[in-house]
Design an enzyme around this catalytic site. Structure first.
Site, PDB file in Angstrom:
ATOM      1  N   CYS A  25      43.632   6.895 -33.744  1.00  0.00           N
ATOM      2  CA  CYS A  25      44.996   7.049 -34.261  1.00  0.00           C
ATOM      3  C   CYS A  25      45.000   7.803 -35.589  1.00  0.00           C
ATOM      4  CB  CYS A  25      45.642   5.684 -34.448  1.00  0.00           C
ATOM      5  SG  CYS A  25      45.772   4.713 -32.940  1.00  0.00           S
TER       6      CYS A  25
ATOM      7  N   ARG B 125      49.325   5.489 -26.184  1.00  0.00           N
ATOM      8  CA  ARG B 125      49.616   6.764 -26.845  1.00  0.00           C
ATOM      9  C   ARG B 125      50.679   7.510 -26.039  1.00  0.00           C
ATOM     10  NH1 ARG B 125      45.581   6.624 -30.401  1.00  0.00           N
ATOM     11  NH2 ARG B 125      43.699   5.583 -29.710  1.00  0.00           N
TER      12      ARG B 125
END
Length: 213
Positions: free
Chosen positions: A49, A126
């Site tokens: 991330c 995601r």
């Protein structure tokens, strides 16, 4: 038996939201008149991330030039978000210039289908959503927890969507600005017969391209 939440669908109104962010409360209506890329990540202070957020940050000005805002999300508090943003700046020298939704209630994540049973029950996968200036969902992409996205691809896709809207054309695989675009195929037999004489680069009646300024 509980009802399964209805997932968002392309070319329909994007799910509304009113959520706390690192820049104060934000709603979908705040972005009317602009494109919006809403993207989720599983958790703050995680390595994949972090790479994605830095990549979005580095391209933020490029997106802004295309009238597009960025908005992140994870199921963490805004205090965690702020601490993570500060950590990225201190450790990597990258400042995060866009807000991040603190979705502790998971309301936004559920509305956008970011919670995927079997992949993640308590974290957002995601997911990336491209929303146009009228609030219509134009594209959405889901990635697994283990693999980072290509931010360059979302920038390319945004350019392609804007070109299709402005010129009423389609774009081929891996299209980049300046390359030929695809002309819509003719809808009648007569139009198909005359297609070769219309000035396009025509391979066959259904496949014609042209170059645009």
């Amino acid at each position: 038996m509980t009802d399964t939440p209805r997932l968002p669908r392309l070319n329909e109104q994007a799910p509304d939201f009113d959520a706390p962010t690192t820049d104060g409360r934000r709603t979908l209506a705040d972005y009317k008149g602009k494109w919006l890329i809403l993207f989720s990540h599983p958790a703050d202070f995680t390595p994949v991330c972090t790479t994605e957020f830095m990549a979005f940050a580095r391209r933020a000005e490029d997106f802004a030039k295309l009238n597009c805002e960025l908005l992140g999300l994870s199921i963490d508090s805004h205090y965690a978000h702020i601490a993570w943003m500060r950590n990225i700046k201190e450790n990597f020298g990258v400042e995060i210039p866009f807000p991040i939704i603190a979705d502790l209630s998971m309301q936004v994540a559920q509305a956008y289908g970011m919670i995927q049973p079997g992949a993640s029950d308590t974290s957002a996968v995601r997911a990336t959503f491209l929303i146009d200036p009228e609030g219509i969902l134009r594209a959405m992409v889901y990635y697994p927890m283990t693999n980072g996205r290509s931010i360059d691809e979302f920038y390319r896709l945004l350019q392609a969507l804007q070109t299709s809207d402005a010129k009423k054309v389609a774009t081929p695989e891996a299209w980049q600005p300046g390359e030929p675009v695809i002309v819509p195929p003719p809808a009648t037999a007569a139009a198909a017969e005359s297609r070769a004489s219309e000035g396009y680069e025509t391979t066959d009646w259904y496949f014609s391209t042209k170059t645009i300024a």
